[in-house]
Design a protein around this motif. Structure first.
Motif, mmCIF file in Angstrom:
data_model
loop_
_atom_site.group_PDB
_atom_site.id
_atom_site.type_symbol
_atom_site.label_atom_id
_atom_site.label_comp_id
_atom_site.label_asym_id
_atom_site.label_seq_id
_atom_site.Cartn_x
_atom_site.Cartn_y
_atom_site.Cartn_z
ATOM 1 N N PRO A 196 0.904 -1.098 -0.081
ATOM 2 C CA PRO A 196 -0.169 0.229 0.193
ATOM 3 C C PRO A 196 0.990 0.955 -0.055
ATOM 4 C CG PRO A 196 -0.624 -1.732 1.741
ATOM 5 C CD PRO A 196 0.380 -1.758 1.000
ATOM 6 N N ALA A 197 0.752 2.172 -1.015
ATOM 7 C CA ALA A 197 1.051 3.220 -0.812
ATOM 8 C C ALA A 197 1.260 4.380 0.071
ATOM 9 C CB ALA A 197 0.782 4.259 -1.956
ATOM 10 N N ARG A 198 0.421 3.835 0.857
ATOM 11 C CA ARG A 198 -0.078 5.137 2.308
ATOM 12 C C ARG A 198 0.035 4.341 3.730
ATOM 13 N NH1 ARG A 198 -4.403 8.725 -1.174
ATOM 14 N NH2 ARG A 198 -4.870 6.380 -2.009
ATOM 15 N N GLY A 199 0.326 3.235 3.716
ATOM 16 C CA GLY A 199 0.559 2.486 4.380
ATOM 17 C C GLY A 199 1.311 2.055 5.657
ATOM 18 N N GLY A 200 1.391 1.168 6.455
ATOM 19 C CA GLY A 200 3.020 1.036 7.427
ATOM 20 C C GLY A 200 2.283 -0.391 8.223
ATOM 21 N N SER A 201 3.593 -0.419 9.297
ATOM 22 C CA SER A 201 3.613 -1.875 10.445
ATOM 23 C C SER A 201 3.441 -2.913 8.876
ATOM 24 C CB SER A 201 2.223 -1.558 10.493
ATOM 25 O OG SER A 201 2.358 -0.346 12.241
ATOM 26 N N SER A 202 3.821 -3.077 8.028
ATOM 27 C CA SER A 202 4.176 -3.593 6.927
ATOM 28 C C SER A 202 2.385 -4.707 7.160
ATOM 29 C CB SER A 202 4.790 -5.036 7.662
ATOM 30 O OG SER A 202 6.248 -4.894 7.494
ATOM 31 N N PHE A 203 1.249 -4.087 6.909
ATOM 32 C CA PHE A 203 0.678 -4.690 6.125
ATOM 33 C C PHE A 203 0.213 -4.628 4.989
ATOM 34 C CE2 PHE A 203 -0.982 -2.985 10.714
ATOM 35 C CZ PHE A 203 -1.599 -4.677 11.627
ATOM 36 N N GLY A 204 -0.635 -5.256 4.164
ATOM 37 C CA GLY A 204 -1.449 -5.355 2.548
ATOM 38 C C GLY A 204 0.673 -5.074 2.223
ATOM 39 N N ILE A 205 2.010 -6.314 2.757
ATOM 40 C CA ILE A 205 2.631 -5.709 1.822
ATOM 41 C C ILE A 205 3.044 -7.209 2.068
ATOM 42 C CG2 ILE A 205 4.857 -5.956 2.128
ATOM 43 C CD1 ILE A 205 4.908 -3.394 3.500
ATOM 44 N N SER A 206 3.146 -7.665 0.175
ATOM 45 C CA SER A 206 3.741 -9.175 -0.101
ATOM 46 C C SER A 206 5.112 -8.965 -1.773
ATOM 47 C CB SER A 206 2.481 -9.720 -1.432
ATOM 48 O OG SER A 206 1.661 -9.639 -1.014
ATOM 49 N N LYS A 207 5.917 -9.692 -1.764
ATOM 50 C CA LYS A 207 6.984 -10.732 -2.383
ATOM 51 C C LYS A 207 6.963 -11.013 -3.512
ATOM 52 C CE LYS A 207 11.556 -11.238 -2.423
ATOM 53 N NZ LYS A 207 12.803 -12.426 -1.701
ATOM 54 N N VAL A 208 6.809 -10.446 -4.560
ATOM 55 C CA VAL A 208 6.287 -10.540 -5.483
ATOM 56 C C VAL A 208 7.636 -11.871 -6.787
ATOM 57 C CG1 VAL A 208 5.169 -10.640 -7.971
ATOM 58 C CG2 VAL A 208 4.338 -9.864 -5.477
ATOM 59 N N HIS A 209 7.655 -13.145 -6.634
ATOM 60 C CA HIS A 209 9.257 -14.024 -7.469
ATOM 61 C C HIS A 209 8.877 -14.042 -8.373
ATOM 62 C CE1 HIS A 209 8.181 -15.167 -2.946
ATOM 63 N NE2 HIS A 209 9.767 -15.253 -3.215
#
Length: 373
Positions: A196-209
């Motif tokens: 997320p462009a406007r988020g924090g605490s690592s919510f909604g983050i994915s590593k895309v292989h």
């Protein structure tokens, strides 16, 4: 008869409407425990997830994470708080059901311990500026720019700071022309991170292989923000953080840098690795870096702080790539203050313990103007 001077009244504001509500509560618990009651009159104010402001408990124990499914939250059933337009600009009013309003009194400074949108992004800062209320931390523009990672990168790039390549994708763009969005993302190469462009605490983050994982990653990020940042992954990089804290004369000072090493089953520094115990995250303070790299990180931290126009405090995150190249990851204007958060740990290792850190931030806020700065 001479009466003792009134202690400065500090309103500690926490909770909020963002997905980082619980982390804000934990941060507030730590700060409430650290503020010296002999020096300050502290008023804990919570913002419930529906946006109501309430008088909250000042008990730090109520504001702890006690398990993955036991996160603290603001009690929305408490007495409601409102800014009092008829009072001096810092007046607050308490409204109890079926009772006339009671004036809480003047608040000298607000400590806004809010993470994410509707708090860390310039919204509460703008409200306080309009009311002429002093507050801890960055102003409206610096808060807004730093919260939006896409704009933060534009500002830092314009100031000549080194960054990883990235593109921005909105939910609307993805729906209208998925192929064009995929083409832009593909140019970055894989692996990459989607967040997320406007988020924090690592919510909604994915590593895309690879490209097959992109759609699911975009969908996960959009759950938190319709604006998404897709960024080249820093493969085999070292994760380094550095704290910035203004001296009482306004000069930005830097802490010893720290290194994070995420172990266990975590591919990156996600929510569990950050905030839950027993997650095998190791921290080195100071980071074991060559002297010239440490000096570069501290210099870049100040440059990032000043480029965005921060005030009070910030945490600047870096990657040290194989070969020693340093790039800025992001800048946080209200970094976490939980017991496991990096910012207070770095400053403690640099000679500024937790109570002294909180006290300096309050004193800085009390000393600054309420107009244009």
């Amino acid at each position: 008869m001479n009466s003792a001077p009134r202690k400065p009244r500090v309103a500690v504001v926490f909770g909020g409407r963002s997905s980082e509500h619980a982390i804000s509560c934990v941060t507030a618990g730590s700060v409430l425990a650290a503020i010296d009651p002999e020096q300050y009159d502290v008023v804990p104010i919570g913002i419930a997830t529906d946006g109501r402001w309430v008088l909250e408990s000042g008990d730090p124990e109520r504001l702890r994470i006690t398990g993955p499914d036991r996160l603290p939250a603001v009690d929305g059933d408490r007495a409601t708080i409102a800014l009092a337009p008829e009072a001096a600009s810092t007046g607050l009013v308490v409204t109890e059901p079926s009772e006339p309003p009671r004036t809480l009194g003047d608040v000298d400074v607000v400590f806004p311990l809010l993470h994410g949108p509707w708090g860390e992004d310039g919204t509460i800062q703008g409200m306080l500026e309009m009311a002429g209320v002093r507050y801890v931390g960055a102003g409206v523009l610096a808060s807004a720019v730093s919260m939006d990672k896409a704009y933060m990168k534009l500002v830092l790039a314009a100031a000549g700071l080194p960054l990883l390549p990235s593109v921005t994708v909105t939910a609307g763009e993805w729906k209208r022309d998925e192929a064009a969005c995929r083409e832009r993302a593909d140019r970055l190469g894989y692996p990459q991170f989607v967040k997320p462009a406007r988020g924090g605490s690592s919510f909604g983050i994915s590593k895309v292989h690879d490209a097959t994982e992109l759609e699911a990653a975009i969908a996960e990020a959009v759950r938190y923000d319709p604006k998404v940042l897709v960024e080249t992954a820093a493969v085999d990089a070292r994760e380094i953080e550095c704290g910035v804290l203004q001296a009482l004369d306004g000069t930005p000072e830097t802490s010893l840098p720290a290194e994070l090493r995420v172990g266990g089953d975590h591919e990156f520094y996600d929510f569990e690795a950050k905030y839950l115990p027993g997650q095998h995250t190791e921290i080195d303070i100071p980071a074991d870096l060559p002297a010239e790299v440490t000096a570069q990180i501290r210099e870049l931290s100040v440059r990032a702080f000043e480029a965005v126009g921060c005030e009070g405090l910030a945490r600047v995150d870096f990657f040290v790539l194989p070969g020693g190249r340093v790039v800025v990851n992001e800048l946080n204007t209200m970094p976490g203050f939980t017991p496991t958060s990096m910012y207070p740990q770095m400053w403690a290792a640099s000679g500024v313990d937790y109570p002294a850190l909180v006290d300096r931030l309050i004193r800085l806020a009390l000393a600054r103007d309420t107009g244009l700065r």
